[in-house]
Design a protein around this motif. Structure first.
Motif, PDB file in Angstrom:
ATOM      1  N   GLU A 414       0.839  -1.198   0.000  1.00 30.32           N
ATOM      2  CA  GLU A 414       0.000   0.000   0.000  1.00 30.32           C
ATOM      3  C   GLU A 414       0.877   1.253   0.000  1.00 30.32           C
ATOM      4  N   LYS A 443      -7.249   2.337  -3.810  1.00 30.51           N
ATOM      5  CA  LYS A 443      -8.031   1.626  -2.803  1.00 30.51           C
ATOM      6  C   LYS A 443      -9.162   2.496  -2.283  1.00 30.51           C
ATOM      7  N   GLU A 495      -3.211   0.726  -3.956  1.00 34.19           N
ATOM      8  CA  GLU A 495      -2.982  -0.689  -3.730  1.00 34.19           C
ATOM      9  C   GLU A 495      -1.966  -1.201  -4.731  1.00 34.19           C
TER      10      GLU A 495
END
Length: 496
Positions: A414, A443, A495
């Motif tokens: 991330e 995300k 992501e």
């Protein structure tokens, strides 16, 4: 319309991000502790007088450390007044804020709050009116298991296990003429060295923070810092910095360019540390603890008129303040190699992200950028190449319309990009170009924005300005394009 381009490479790192840059500060000052964290008269408090609503808000912010009990307060504080049965604790005058201190909340209560929050206590010792022995005694009280006067006293007071406090501040702002027990750099250094020696003889594992100059506007700055570093180098792990931002001229454009001053101050202290390290031919590192920082300029009267929990220094924050706080935290990431601790001053009521009254609380505008960074900035800070249009300011000349930082956490797969559009009048179209691995997707994306820089939250309208989830833009051909509204802070979680 303005434009900006960000070139992001996850291999181009600055340093690991220390979780302790997401710290807070709770001082016995105004209503931070009393009527803030501790308020037995409130229906929202538990059987120990701790405000449950405040605790939930603090848990959400996830402070990794909280500095306590001061601040100016600590320079006249006898920590032994705040332990033992409450009915036996003395009521005293606090000379720092001209207030009445009941001592109903002290070291043990603070440790319980930290335990519930899952945060590290960062204790300050009194090097104003306090002695070297006092400093050693509180380390013994907090950190030794049993079998000595003060460790046994802690057990007698209800805490069988030691608190294991890692971080200790050697006084507070000792160069300030407002400080009870003000010292010269030379005299402070001598006392700090001896206190550090005694404290580490009690517990060699502790880490110590020496006082840097209390402001970049002090005549002693930065020579104070040099002297203190030269004298205390072998005993300390961090040097403290304090800084407060203000917009007294009501010049929003210049105010939003304030990060230049933050970075100048930080770079000066970092250079001073490197100078002393070289002069001493040392292999150890001393890092920076920015253990007081925030916006503060409207409520400046710190005279409590000898009241208990006086309503002083209760700043109400607006949109432009929140954008400055967001940029401040961008600076933290950009300088993650030297900045390893920071404490938002303070956590409740007094120049704070949370405001309370007996029957409720609300979250101020500055709550939301801190929350976004605390939640999503982890792993490594990235060095971004940002090309941005500019705007003219009265105080700083040309300033980029876009301010940005980013983090990348390979363990979480991330990364997060934090963006502030300083433009007051129009959106800024921003393209993020991924120069190495591109993320699979966005995300989630959050945004705080508004058209009025003076807009704020209140008890009557607590959600006037909050972070909202926005539509996640698409990653396409290794690029991401966002249209950032004027006066906005955006966090884009990627992501990988």
């Amino acid at each position: 319309m303005k434009t900006a381009t960000i070139y992001l490479d996850t291999r181009r790192t600055i340093s690991d991000i220390s979780p302790y840059i997401f710290g807070g500060f709770a001082e016995h000052m105004g209503r931070c502790v009393y009527e803030g964290i501790y308020d037995p008269k409130s229906p929202l408090s538990d059987e120990n007088g701790i405000r449950r609503d405040v605790m939930e808000a603090l848990k959400e912010l996830n402070f990794r450390s909280i500095r306590y009990p001061g601040g100016n307060f600590v320079s006249g504080y006898n920590w032994e007044d705040g332990i033992g049965p409450r009915e036996n604790r003395p009521v005293k005058r606090d000379l720092a804020w001209r207030s009445i201190e009941t001592n109903q909340f002290g070291t043990d209560e603070f440790m319980k709050v930290c335990s519930e929050l899952g945060t590290e206590p960062m204790m300050a010792v009194n090097l104003g009116t306090g002695s070297i022995q006092d400093a050693a005694n509180i380390v013994e009280y907090c950190n030794l298991e049993a079998g000595t006067k003060y460790s046994d006293l802690r057990i007698q007071n209800g805490s069988e296990q030691p608190y294991g406090v890692k971080f200790w501040c050697l006084g507070n702002e000792m160069d300030g003429p407002w400080q009870v027990g003000q010292l010269s750099a030379e005299d402070y250094s001598k006392k700090a060295v001896q206190a550090a020696k005694a404290m580490k003889l009690i517990d060699p594992s502790i880490q110590l923070i020496a006082c840097g100059s209390s402001s970049s506007e002090m005549n002693s700055y930065p020579d104070w810092d040099r002297v203190v570093l030269e004298e205390t180098w072998d005993q300390i792990d961090y040097l403290s910095m304090h800084y407060y931002a203000y917009n007294r001229d009501d010049d929003t454009g210049s105010y939003l360019g304030y990060t230049r001053l933050f970075e100048q101050h930080l770079n000066t202290i970092a250079a001073t540390i490197q100078y002393v390290k070289a002069k001493k031919r040392s292999k150890k590192d001393v890092f920076i603890s920015w253990d007081e920082w925030n916006v503060w300029y409207r409520e400046m009267n710190g005279n409590g008129d000898w009241q208990q929990a006086p309503h002083i220094l209760e700043e109400v924050y607006n949109l432009e303040d929140a954008l400055v706080v967001a940029q401040w935290m961008n600076v933290f990431l950009k300088h993650a190699d030297v900045l390893k601790m920071a404490s938002l001053a303070q956590v409740v009521n007094v120049i704070a992200p949370i405001m309370t009254r007996t029957d409720g609380m609300f979250k101020q505008t500055i709550y939301y950028p801190f929350l976004a960074f605390s939640k999503h900035a982890s792993g490594q800070a990235l060095s971004l190449n940002v090309l941005s249009d500019t705007y003219e300011t009265r105080k700083h000349g040309a300033v980029d319309v876009l301010d940005a930082s980013a983090s990348f956490d390979p363990e979480k797969h991330e990364g997060t990009v934090f963006l502030v559009n300083r433009n007051q009048n129009s959106e800024t179209t921003t393209e993020i170009v991924f120069q190495s691995e591109a993320p699979r997707s966005v995300k989630v994306a959050y945004q705080l924005s508004g058209t009025d820089p003076k807009a704020q939250n209140s008890f009557e309208d607590p959600e006037n300005l909050v972070m909202h989830t926005i539509a996640a833009p698409e990653v396409k051909d290794g690029k991401l394009v966002l249209s950032l509204p004027a006066l906005s802070f955006t966090a884009v979680v990627l992501e990988f």
